[in-house]
Design an enzyme around this catalytic site. Structure first.
Site: not given
Ligand code: GLC
Length: 622
Positions: A262, A304
């Site tokens: 993440d 991500e």
């Molecule tokens: C990522 C997740 C999102 C979250 C962020 C903070 O971007 O996809 O939903 O708010 O991380 O952890």
């Protein structure tokens, strides 16, 4: 632990990577031998704790290192709570998952996280405990085991950039323990934070402005890039890297096959920079890749990286020194919605040309939308050639998808509307953004058909691209926006809940009825998935290129693999379009089975698509 006691397998894998791993670690952590030997012992412990079943799966996947690159994978992401209430409930619904043709299941964050301060589970207070309402770690392991028996791989988030302010480390830091404050970014006053703010952009400019928060108990300022209750971890402290890697391996040992890293670009901070995508982030990810290859080589890393294209691809690393196995095809996703709104495929063609030019080893996750908002990270310099200026264009897209634009059937809501920068993002389910919600509300049969056609076409286009297509749970039955979040004080501030509604099981029950909206969409998607799995031309090894369709409303994509060719056409426009594929041999419509002689004129309805194939005779799958 005595080196001689290490399992042979572990030792061999470690030897393969040890030199590079140690080199990178020592470089990052200033030659800290003690921290490194703790790290290696921790890896060994994690390996020793891995079950024989998972080790066997590792070996199987090592035999077939491209197991995730095939055309047969279809993903789905879901919140367990929205899908089935609990992990035990989800186990009981695996027949439905299988019925959807899904064999890659992304379970949204399910670890312990304080209610009301959880950011949809992305503020983890304990990396070893499941949210009690959902079940236990044993339930997770049992679900993963059931999934494996059905050939479904499980993906879980590893929220590594920050912890919840309720995490034990944060509580001890708040109580004044220096050792724990050193795991975060603590400052005695606002001097340094203010300097950071000069160069660091904001993630949640409206819902959580600024990158720092005042911690009254500690009497200090703490870095909080996301929400104030999400405290950024300091990866320049090796203890943080060691312990977080151990937490990740703990999840892998519960049977998680794909670790979604993440907010990857954010994990290293440096004063005077944007604190995004710094070189040290790549060092950390590369080390994590090697960690997986040593301890649990069947595990994949999914980065991500919601960034502009030039920042995304480097997270694959190089062929010799890979980082992530999988990345989200985020710019393509945003460019797709731009195309829906403008009916003009030129930007999408340019974007796809860039993707098609990348090495085929790179595997993308293709998706139409996820649990987050759609950010308008488009290639604005390209759009400026057509007179579209960034701020005005974002406003148009947001007006279009919130239905404010005259004639737009889309229904969405804005997310983090930053009036200062004119930079709002967008929320909504695929069906609602395609206009289905409006059409059903107005009970207009023709409009329903139109919206469904568009919805199916977008999925067909997603299935045409190389990589792993991932559906958001509910999208397969055309689930609409869920406005009830407005009445929930714990969710009302965050419009992303609009498209994270509970699964409508009554609607799902209609999926077999070819007359119902659910059945029409579900049936169409299943058909596409089956064709995709059956045809070699969808292999990731395929050559891919753009076709000249003679129209700026129609996207054409060609594929060729192992003796099979596909010509795919997608009409994003409002009017039917005539096509004359420039081929010397007959083509077969993969959906209808009809064969067309060379240069037959074909009519593609507005929002329609065609998959035309030709088999030149190639080897079938072994
Ligand atoms: C990522 C997740 C999102 C979250 C962020 C903070 O971007 O996809 O939903 O708010 O991380 O952890």
């Amino acid at each position: 632990m005595d080196r001689n006691d290490w399992a042979q397998e572990f030792r061999e894998r470690y030897e393969r990577h040890g030199d590079e791993l140690k080199w990178l670690y020592m470089e990052l952590y200033h030659g800290n031998e003690q921290a490194y030997s703790y790290f290696v012992e921790m890896l060994c412990r994690a390996y020793a704790a891995r079950s024989e079943t998972l080790c066997a799966l590792d070996r199987e996947r090592l035999e077939q290192p491209d197991w995730y690159k095939g055309r047969g994978l279809v993903g789905m992401q879901m919140y367990v709570s929205a899908f089935a209430g609990t992990l035990a409930g989800a186990r009981k619904k695996l027949d439905y998952v299988a019925d959807c043709g899904v064999n890659y299941l992304h379970l949204m964050p399910l670890l312990e996280s304080p209610a009301g301060r959880s950011d949809g589970g992305y503020a983890v207070s304990d990396f070893r405990t499941v949210q009690p309402e959902l079940g236990t770690m044993d339930d997770l392991a049992a679900l993963a085991d059931d999934c494996h028996k059905r050939g479904i791989a499980v993906c879980l988030d590893f929220v590594m950039n920050h912890t919840s302010e309720d995490h034990e480390w944060a509580r001890r830091a708040r109580a004044g323990e220096r050792e724990y404050q050193d795991r975060y970014f603590f400052y005695d006053n606002w001097d340094v934070p203010r300097q950071f703010e000069k160069t660091v952009p904001q993630v949640f400019p409206t819902t959580a402005p600024g990158n720092f928060s005042w911690c009254a108990e500690a009497g200090k300022v703490v870095m909080t890039t996301f929400y104030p209750y999400q405290w950024d971890l300091n990866y320049s402290n090796p203890v943080v890297f060691n312990d977080m890697t151990e937490n990740m391996l703990y999840l892998c040992n519960r049977g998680v096959d794909i670790i979604r890293l993440d907010a990857t670009p954010y994990i290293w901070k440096e004063l005077g920079t944007s604190c995004r995508n710094l070189p040290q982030v790549h060092t950390l990810v590369r080390m994590m890749r090697m960690v997986c290859e040593i301890v649990c080589p069947g595990t994949l890393l999914l980065g991500e990286i919601v960034m502009e294209p030039s920042k995304v691809v480097p997270y694959f690393g190089t062929v010799e020194k890979p980082e992530c196995h999988l990345l989200y095809n985020v710019t393509t996703m945003a460019s797709t919605w731009h195309t829906v709104a403008t009916r003009d495929v030129r930007l999408l063609k340019d974007q796809l040309a860039k993707v098609f030019a990348l090495p085929r080893e790179y595997t993308f996750l293709n998706y139409l939308r996820c649990h987050d908002d759609i950010g308008w990270g488009l290639d604005y310099p390209f759009l400026e050639n057509f007179g579209a200026a960034e701020v005005a264009h974002k406003k148009f897209l947001n007006d279009y998808f919130t239905g404010r634009w005259i004639g737009s059937p889309a229904r969405g809501e804005l997310y983090n509307d930053d009036a200062r920068l004119g930079d709002a993002r967008l929320c909504g389910t695929t069906a609602s953004l395609c206009g289905l919600e409006t059409a059903r509300h107005e009970k207009r049969r023709g409009k329903i058909d139109e919206a469904l056609r568009r919805d199916v076409m977008l999925h067909a286009y997603m299935f045409t691209l190389s990589g792993i297509p991932v559906l958001y749970s509910g999208d397969e039955i055309a689930q609409e926006n869920d406005y009830t979040y407005h009445d929930d004080p714990l969710k009302a501030d965050d419009s992303r809940w609009l498209h994270r509604g509970d699964m409508d099981w009554d609607a799902a029950a209609r999926r077999g009825d070819p007359e119902s909206v659910e059945g029409r969409l579900f049936g169409a998607l299943r058909r596409l998935e089956t064709l995709r799995a059956a045809h070699r031309v969808f292999d990731a090894s395929a050559d891919t290129w753009l076709l000249d369709t003679g129209s700026d409303h129609v996207l054409g994509v060609g594929r060729f693999a192992r003796g099979e060719m596909l010509l795919a056409y997608f009409n994003f426009g409002d009017a039917p379009c005539e096509l004359r594929p420039n081929e010397d041999s007959a083509l077969t419509d993969l959906l209808s089975g009809e064969t067309y002689e060379p240069r037959t004129a074909l009519t593609l309805p507005a929002g329609g698509f065609l998959w035309l194939g030709r088999d030149y005779g190639g080897e079938e799958d072994a």
